[in-house]
Write a protein that holds these residues in place. Sequence first.
Motif, PDB file in Angstrom:
ATOM      1  N   ALA A   1     -12.536   4.148   7.545  1.00  0.00           N
ATOM      2  CA  ALA A   1     -10.850   4.864   6.662  1.00  0.00           C
ATOM      3  C   ALA A   1     -10.788   4.851   5.911  1.00  0.00           C
ATOM      4  CB  ALA A   1      -9.968   3.392   7.371  1.00  0.00           C
ATOM      5  N   GLU A   2     -10.015   6.075   5.814  1.00  0.00           N
ATOM      6  CA  GLU A   2      -9.987   6.143   4.168  1.00  0.00           C
ATOM      7  C   GLU A   2      -8.118   6.051   3.316  1.00  0.00           C
ATOM      8  OE1 GLU A   2      -9.940  10.920   4.395  1.00  0.00           O
ATOM      9  OE2 GLU A   2     -11.826  10.715   5.009  1.00  0.00           O
ATOM     10  N   PHE A   3      -8.214   5.304   2.839  1.00  0.00           N
ATOM     11  CA  PHE A   3      -7.163   4.435   2.417  1.00  0.00           C
ATOM     12  C   PHE A   3      -5.894   5.259   1.258  1.00  0.00           C
ATOM     13  CE2 PHE A   3      -9.843   1.087   3.682  1.00  0.00           C
ATOM     14  CZ  PHE A   3      -9.379   0.288   4.842  1.00  0.00           C
ATOM     15  N   GLY A   4      -5.015   5.214   1.046  1.00  0.00           N
ATOM     16  CA  GLY A   4      -3.957   6.139   0.234  1.00  0.00           C
ATOM     17  C   GLY A   4      -4.078   4.938  -0.697  1.00  0.00           C
ATOM     18  N   ASN A   5      -2.540   4.705  -1.102  1.00  0.00           N
ATOM     19  CA  ASN A   5      -1.692   3.936  -2.155  1.00  0.00           C
ATOM     20  C   ASN A   5      -1.170   2.417  -1.398  1.00  0.00           C
ATOM     21  OD1 ASN A   5      -1.633   5.818  -4.320  1.00  0.00           O
ATOM     22  ND2 ASN A   5       0.337   6.227  -3.275  1.00  0.00           N
ATOM     23  N   SER A   6      -1.921   1.536  -2.071  1.00  0.00           N
ATOM     24  CA  SER A   6      -2.276   0.104  -2.176  1.00  0.00           C
ATOM     25  C   SER A   6      -1.659  -0.786  -2.308  1.00  0.00           C
ATOM     26  CB  SER A   6      -3.403  -0.152  -1.511  1.00  0.00           C
ATOM     27  OG  SER A   6      -4.081   0.741  -0.745  1.00  0.00           O
ATOM     28  N   SER A   7      -0.714  -1.865  -2.565  1.00  0.00           N
ATOM     29  CA  SER A   7      -0.473  -2.850  -2.963  1.00  0.00           C
ATOM     30  C   SER A   7      -1.145  -4.107  -3.026  1.00  0.00           C
ATOM     31  CB  SER A   7       0.985  -3.059  -3.479  1.00  0.00           C
ATOM     32  OG  SER A   7       0.986  -3.080  -2.230  1.00  0.00           O
ATOM     33  N   LEU A   8      -0.861  -4.630  -4.305  1.00  0.00           N
ATOM     34  CA  LEU A   8      -2.123  -6.152  -4.337  1.00  0.00           C
ATOM     35  C   LEU A   8      -0.597  -6.887  -4.314  1.00  0.00           C
ATOM     36  CD1 LEU A   8      -5.776  -5.122  -5.194  1.00  0.00           C
ATOM     37  CD2 LEU A   8      -4.607  -5.267  -3.342  1.00  0.00           C
ATOM     38  N   THR A   9      -0.519  -8.127  -4.069  1.00  0.00           N
ATOM     39  CA  THR A   9      -0.136  -9.300  -4.205  1.00  0.00           C
ATOM     40  C   THR A   9      -0.657 -10.795  -4.322  1.00  0.00           C
ATOM     41  OG1 THR A   9       2.637  -8.384  -2.735  1.00  0.00           O
ATOM     42  CG2 THR A   9       2.181 -10.813  -3.802  1.00  0.00           C
ATOM     43  N   ILE A  10      -1.032 -10.775  -5.371  1.00  0.00           N
ATOM     44  CA  ILE A  10      -2.422 -12.340  -5.295  1.00  0.00           C
ATOM     45  C   ILE A  10      -1.642 -13.221  -5.767  1.00  0.00           C
ATOM     46  CG2 ILE A  10      -4.093 -12.152  -6.868  1.00  0.00           C
ATOM     47  CD1 ILE A  10      -4.586  -9.403  -7.694  1.00  0.00           C
ATOM     48  N   SER A  11      -1.659 -14.770  -4.971  1.00  0.00           N
ATOM     49  CA  SER A  11      -1.529 -15.610  -4.646  1.00  0.00           C
ATOM     50  C   SER A  11      -2.981 -16.683  -6.083  1.00  0.00           C
ATOM     51  CB  SER A  11      -0.601 -15.887  -3.554  1.00  0.00           C
ATOM     52  OG  SER A  11      -1.502 -16.000  -2.395  1.00  0.00           O
ATOM     53  N   SER A  12      -2.678 -18.052  -5.657  1.00  0.00           N
ATOM     54  CA  SER A  12      -3.527 -18.780  -5.095  1.00  0.00           C
ATOM     55  C   SER A  12      -4.400 -18.446  -4.354  1.00  0.00           C
ATOM     56  CB  SER A  12      -2.831 -20.452  -6.001  1.00  0.00           C
ATOM     57  OG  SER A  12      -2.104 -20.687  -5.259  1.00  0.00           O
ATOM     58  N   ASN A  13      -4.028 -18.555  -3.343  1.00  0.00           N
ATOM     59  CA  ASN A  13      -5.165 -18.447  -1.649  1.00  0.00           C
ATOM     60  C   ASN A  13      -5.833 -17.692  -1.582  1.00  0.00           C
ATOM     61  OD1 ASN A  13      -5.673 -21.571  -2.841  1.00  0.00           O
ATOM     62  ND2 ASN A  13      -3.312 -22.249  -1.014  1.00  0.00           N
ATOM     63  N   VAL A  14      -4.472 -16.910  -1.734  1.00  0.00           N
ATOM     64  CA  VAL A  14      -4.863 -14.962  -0.624  1.00  0.00           C
ATOM     65  C   VAL A  14      -4.679 -14.496  -1.286  1.00  0.00           C
ATOM     66  CG1 VAL A  14      -4.794 -16.838   2.111  1.00  0.00           C
ATOM     67  CG2 VAL A  14      -3.034 -15.167   0.860  1.00  0.00           C
ATOM     68  N   ILE A  15      -5.151 -12.628  -1.095  1.00  0.00           N
ATOM     69  CA  ILE A  15      -4.152 -11.775  -1.423  1.00  0.00           C
ATOM     70  C   ILE A  15      -3.659 -11.110  -0.278  1.00  0.00           C
ATOM     71  CG2 ILE A  15      -4.863  -9.325  -2.702  1.00  0.00           C
ATOM     72  CD1 ILE A  15      -7.373 -10.873  -3.349  1.00  0.00           C
ATOM     73  N   ASP A  16      -2.435 -10.646  -0.708  1.00  0.00           N
ATOM     74  CA  ASP A  16      -1.328 -10.003   0.717  1.00  0.00           C
ATOM     75  C   ASP A  16      -1.297  -8.645   0.585  1.00  0.00           C
ATOM     76  OD1 ASP A  16       0.290  -9.009   2.162  1.00  0.00           O
ATOM     77  OD2 ASP A  16       2.219  -9.829   1.828  1.00  0.00           O
ATOM     78  N   VAL A  17      -2.503  -7.781   0.755  1.00  0.00           N
ATOM     79  CA  VAL A  17      -2.844  -6.672   0.532  1.00  0.00           C
ATOM     80  C   VAL A  17      -1.776  -5.449   1.333  1.00  0.00           C
ATOM     81  CG1 VAL A  17      -4.296  -4.673   1.256  1.00  0.00           C
ATOM     82  CG2 VAL A  17      -4.958  -7.037   0.213  1.00  0.00           C
ATOM     83  N   GLU A  18      -1.457  -5.034   1.338  1.00  0.00           N
ATOM     84  CA  GLU A  18      -0.290  -3.542   2.165  1.00  0.00           C
ATOM     85  C   GLU A  18      -0.152  -2.313   1.364  1.00  0.00           C
ATOM     86  OE1 GLU A  18       4.450  -4.470   1.680  1.00  0.00           O
ATOM     87  OE2 GLU A  18       3.648  -6.803   2.758  1.00  0.00           O
TER      88      GLU A  18
END
Length: 654
Positions: free
Chosen positions: A44-61
């Motif tokens: 896949a080719e990804f566009g703009n993304s946002s990362l929400t980094i917490s202590s255990n997981v990274i929420d990728v959208e």
Amino acid sequence: MKKWLNYLPTIFIISIIVSLIAYSSQGSLRHMNYSEFQNLAKTAEFGNSSLTISSNVIDVEGVYTDPSQSSKNSTAFSVLVPNTEENLTWLTKTLEANGGQISIEDPNQGSVWLNVLGQLIPFLLIGVFFYFMFTKMGGGGSNKAFEFSKNKARMETDVKVRFKDVAGCDEEKEEVKEIIDYLRSPKKFTDMGAHIPKGILMVGPPGTGKTLLAKAVAGEANVPFFSVSGSDFVEMFVGTGASRVRDMFKTAQKAAPCIIFIDEIDAVGRQRGAGMGGGNDEREQTLNQLLVEMDGMVDNNGIVIIAATNRPDVLDPALLRSGRFDRQVTVNLPDIRGRQQILEVHARNKHLASDVELDNLAKRTPGFSGADLANVLNEGAILAVRNKEKVITMADLDEAIDRVMMGPAKKSKKYTEKDKWLVSYHEAGHAVIGLRLEDADMVQKVTIIPRGEAGGYNLMTPREEKYFHRKSEYLAQITGLLGGRTAEEIVFGEISAGAVNDIEKLTDIAKNMVRVFGMSSLGPIQYANPQGNVFLGRDYTQGGNYSVGVAEEIDKEVRKIVDQCHTECHRILTENRALLDLIAHSLFEYETLTNEEITNLMKFGQITDPNAPAIETKEVEAELEENTPPKLPSKASEEELDAAKNELTKKKED
């Protein structure tokens, strides 16, 4: 608050619709697990993304495009990646490989309370909705149990009715003036050692103004007015009525001095122990509590009870004794002077024509109650509006009287010619008896236009209003009622069923003359109780108070009275056959005759011009030959026509 609760169902439905729309808008977002995302990242080719980094997981959208697919549309995705240093480096490299930009989101930026509320709001809305529906149906809340025993009396603190608004009952006003003085200044009564009546029972036919008079007492005294119906106390649950009585007096005590008005008190105050199966426990308990509150262990000073009924004979004796309902005020039907005063009160806001005379209207409405008279003026106003008139005319009021007595005219109903002649002679027979019999009622109007159940009717009023009637007057009433049937016998040689109502009335009069009034050869002995009440159980077992032999004598006397009146009626109609034919022919042609027109027919032989000369014998003969009714046995004889001509000529000369 109650106003907003009414809109709650609408708010709930709108919230559900908004939630469904929000959920449907998120339907295009692809949620992946970590393994799927690793496989997708290879192609896949990804566009703009946002990362929400917490202590255990990274929420990728973000969004991506899959080159292997024919469509080049971008797809939104969301994935949770374990938070390790290797995964963070790999994500940064993968998402920026095709020029995509990465933004880092603060996981603590959103409010924890908002998130919690966002999850709880749907449940709160559902809970409030069901609570609203539950209380609306009356099934919930412990308050209902307490409200059920509350009284249903309606309180008015500023009563606008005054004595000037109550006409036709001057004596009744005098009887209640002491109540007004007591409520205004009770001290002068207590200083004299006088006790004001605790209760006043107003007795009278329906529509005579009992409720209006009670409100006028409260208005004149300027005290609170509690009004309740007797049926408001009785419920299917035993004890509810008694509880409501206690609560009503408790509420009234706080507003004392005041008036409690109980309308139709016979619904709760009937004799205890009456009825085939015994008394009703709930009604008797309610009555017992009312008796205690009026004159028992509790002294309700400052509270005056006014009750109304048209059946005082069924009330319990304990309710009528001194100390409870000390005074009975009989509100009778108004006399001619009272009717005129009532008409003047109800005509205040009516636009009457200049030719309307209320005194004449009062003369034509004997036996009318105040409610009937108010209805007459109201019906006249409605007819004036219907006819697009600017004022209420006498013709409108005349039609209104007929409507109140008999109902609207059935002008669409058409007689056959034979039936029209039959009805004309039937009503003419009543009219002739009223004109020729001294003690009979005066004829005010005769019509053959159907109204209600009657094919026609005579409006007859007493020559003067009396409190007592003589035997000759009762005999004249029976003779007048037989006039229609007897006229049919004389003219057509047969009778019809049109006199069924007349027969019912005259039979009642004859029976009362024999059994109640003692106006027969059986003497002044009463053979019936005029106030017997079959629904009271005592009357089923009481039986008749006379023997079988006396019952036979009663039947003979009743028949004797009716036969005597029938013979007299036959004689009068036979002697006045020319007048009978003249009125019948006029009714056949004009359908309605007034008192003036009937008088003109009797005096001058025509209805148009009372100053015109009497008609000649040849004119009478020609009219009879031209309008001969079907199966008419014989027309007027030459002797009858000559006698009619001589009598009319003599009256004219006089």
